[in-house]
Write a protein that holds these residues in place. Sequence first.
Motif, mmCIF file in Angstrom:
data_model
loop_
_atom_site.group_PDB
_atom_site.id
_atom_site.type_symbol
_atom_site.label_atom_id
_atom_site.label_comp_id
_atom_site.label_asym_id
_atom_site.label_seq_id
_atom_site.Cartn_x
_atom_site.Cartn_y
_atom_site.Cartn_z
ATOM 1 N N ALA A 257 1.048 -1.701 -0.003
ATOM 2 C CA ALA A 257 -0.274 0.277 -0.407
ATOM 3 C C ALA A 257 1.061 1.813 -0.002
ATOM 4 C CB ALA A 257 -0.833 0.153 1.480
ATOM 5 N N GLY A 258 1.827 1.085 0.975
ATOM 6 C CA GLY A 258 2.340 2.411 0.370
ATOM 7 C C GLY A 258 3.584 2.838 -0.778
ATOM 8 N N LEU A 259 3.901 1.719 -1.367
ATOM 9 C CA LEU A 259 4.695 1.267 -2.445
ATOM 10 C C LEU A 259 3.925 2.064 -3.684
ATOM 11 C CD1 LEU A 259 6.819 -1.063 -1.901
ATOM 12 C CD2 LEU A 259 7.590 0.963 -2.602
ATOM 13 N N LEU A 260 2.720 1.850 -3.685
ATOM 14 C CA LEU A 260 1.260 2.733 -3.977
ATOM 15 C C LEU A 260 1.706 3.280 -3.963
ATOM 16 C CD1 LEU A 260 -1.348 -0.795 -4.043
ATOM 17 C CD2 LEU A 260 -0.190 0.132 -5.873
ATOM 18 N N ALA A 261 1.362 4.280 -2.973
ATOM 19 C CA ALA A 261 0.836 5.323 -2.932
ATOM 20 C C ALA A 261 1.672 6.282 -2.929
ATOM 21 C CB ALA A 261 1.250 5.852 -1.425
ATOM 22 N N LYS A 262 2.897 5.874 -3.060
ATOM 23 C CA LYS A 262 4.267 6.057 -3.675
ATOM 24 C C LYS A 262 4.167 6.568 -5.579
ATOM 25 C CE LYS A 262 9.678 5.579 -4.649
ATOM 26 N NZ LYS A 262 9.958 7.795 -4.355
ATOM 27 N N ALA A 263 4.054 5.266 -5.925
ATOM 28 C CA ALA A 263 2.852 5.146 -7.249
ATOM 29 C C ALA A 263 2.315 6.108 -8.034
ATOM 30 C CB ALA A 263 3.197 4.265 -7.705
ATOM 31 N N LEU A 317 4.866 -4.195 -9.515
ATOM 32 C CA LEU A 317 4.723 -2.885 -9.124
ATOM 33 C C LEU A 317 6.125 -1.699 -9.750
ATOM 34 C CD1 LEU A 317 3.032 -0.149 -8.337
ATOM 35 C CD2 LEU A 317 3.778 -0.536 -5.918
ATOM 36 N N PHE A 318 6.662 -2.715 -9.376
ATOM 37 C CA PHE A 318 8.312 -1.992 -9.303
ATOM 38 C C PHE A 318 8.861 -2.619 -10.301
ATOM 39 C CE2 PHE A 318 8.920 -1.595 -4.872
ATOM 40 C CZ PHE A 318 10.337 -0.850 -4.332
ATOM 41 N N LEU A 328 15.158 -0.876 -2.854
ATOM 42 C CA LEU A 328 14.275 -0.977 -1.106
ATOM 43 C C LEU A 328 15.046 -1.221 -0.603
ATOM 44 C CD1 LEU A 328 11.483 -1.449 -0.343
ATOM 45 C CD2 LEU A 328 11.014 -4.201 -1.129
ATOM 46 N N GLY A 329 14.701 -0.790 0.696
ATOM 47 C CA GLY A 329 15.502 -1.071 2.131
ATOM 48 C C GLY A 329 15.301 -2.443 2.687
#
Length: 429
Positions: A257-263, A317-318, A328-329
């Motif tokens: 969800a966080g990565l989608l927010a960034k996208a 997503l990536f 990605l850390g």
Amino acid sequence: MKLYNLKDHHEEVNFAYAIKLGLGKKQGLFFPKKLPKFNSQELQELTQMDFINRSANILSHFISDEISLQNLKIQVKNAFSFTPPILHMVEKNIACLELFHGPTLAFKDFGARFMANMLSYWNDQDDSMTILTATSGDTGAAVAHAFYCMNNIRVVILFPKGKISRLQEKLFCTLGKNIHTIAIDGSFDDCQSLVKQAFNDKKLRKKIGLNSANSINISRLLAQICYYFEAFALIPHHQQENIVISVPCGNFGNLTAGLLAKAIGLPIKSFIAATNSNDTIPRYLKNGIWAPYKTMSTISNAMDISQPNNWPRVEELFSKQKWNLKSLGYGSVSDQETIHTLKKLHHIGYISEPHAAIAYQLLKKQLSPQDFGLFLGTAHPTKFQNTIEKILNIKLKLPKSLEKRANLPNFSHHMKPNFLKLKNFLLQL
């Protein structure tokens, strides 16, 4: 909104159907065919809204062709009818985003309640449905309370016997009525395997109207995008440029969800995937080899997952965004390190719990001086009362929602990880 099956790209469905279906063919996860994108002006307008209106506007960009903004606002308001996320400063440049002020004291309340409201909005009252889900701790309570007493919806929750905290168990195993809970002799991965077998049984799936409320359901993920935007709005303007977010990861829905927010336009510098000793993903990111070990029990039990279901969405997503997975850390933290971190946080004036402590520990290690660090507080410390009181040598006061359930009788069934037994149970409901 069109979504496609990650295992069969020819299968495309809309959002309403994806919620009801849960999984696609071959147990494939659904993923948005096209993502909306907010520009800087739109982002500024969003940050000036309150949590409910902002969330409805964000979600409408995904599903506006299926529900009006006015009706969506009603559903979002019903779903998020509790204290919104709170930003708690822990150090000068580090804060905890507390997501545990909902009815079951965990971040899962956002996704579970949004899913329940949207299902209720779209579901034909004559249609009967069975929600089958597995939990490693907090999902069970959030789903149970979200669907409690809903007409024509039965909920069956599987959890690993003896491997979630007593108070986590009390929150969802004491409800009864349309909520059925089963303690499985095994790990969360065993519970999830049973869920997958049930979804593979086409006749069973059709007969009982099978659905899942795990983070495999796309509605859960979309709801969780909203609190990342809330976090951004809460962070002081001068610290919004270099935000690093550390996410305690189990099934990896929260990170997705966080990565989608960034996208879709949220300017997050980077994310850290924080795990406990069940470190499949950190090892995979380090050496490129997918080699899940047997799941270990830890004091951060909600993260005791060796085969996270949402990882294919992260990779998709990536790939779609043309991001480098190496950006990605990641990291893993042992129980011993977790205990040390809990004591360290307490020493500087913050009472945390094991999952958030893991995220903080890795954030502290990887944060640059010019960055603003955010770690997610995914559950209230009192849900792990015995562990926290023993480690910190303190006494915690239970919130009312936990206190009133702490001594109620447990209605759980008990079962070996046997699919035929589970199938018979489901058919007899």
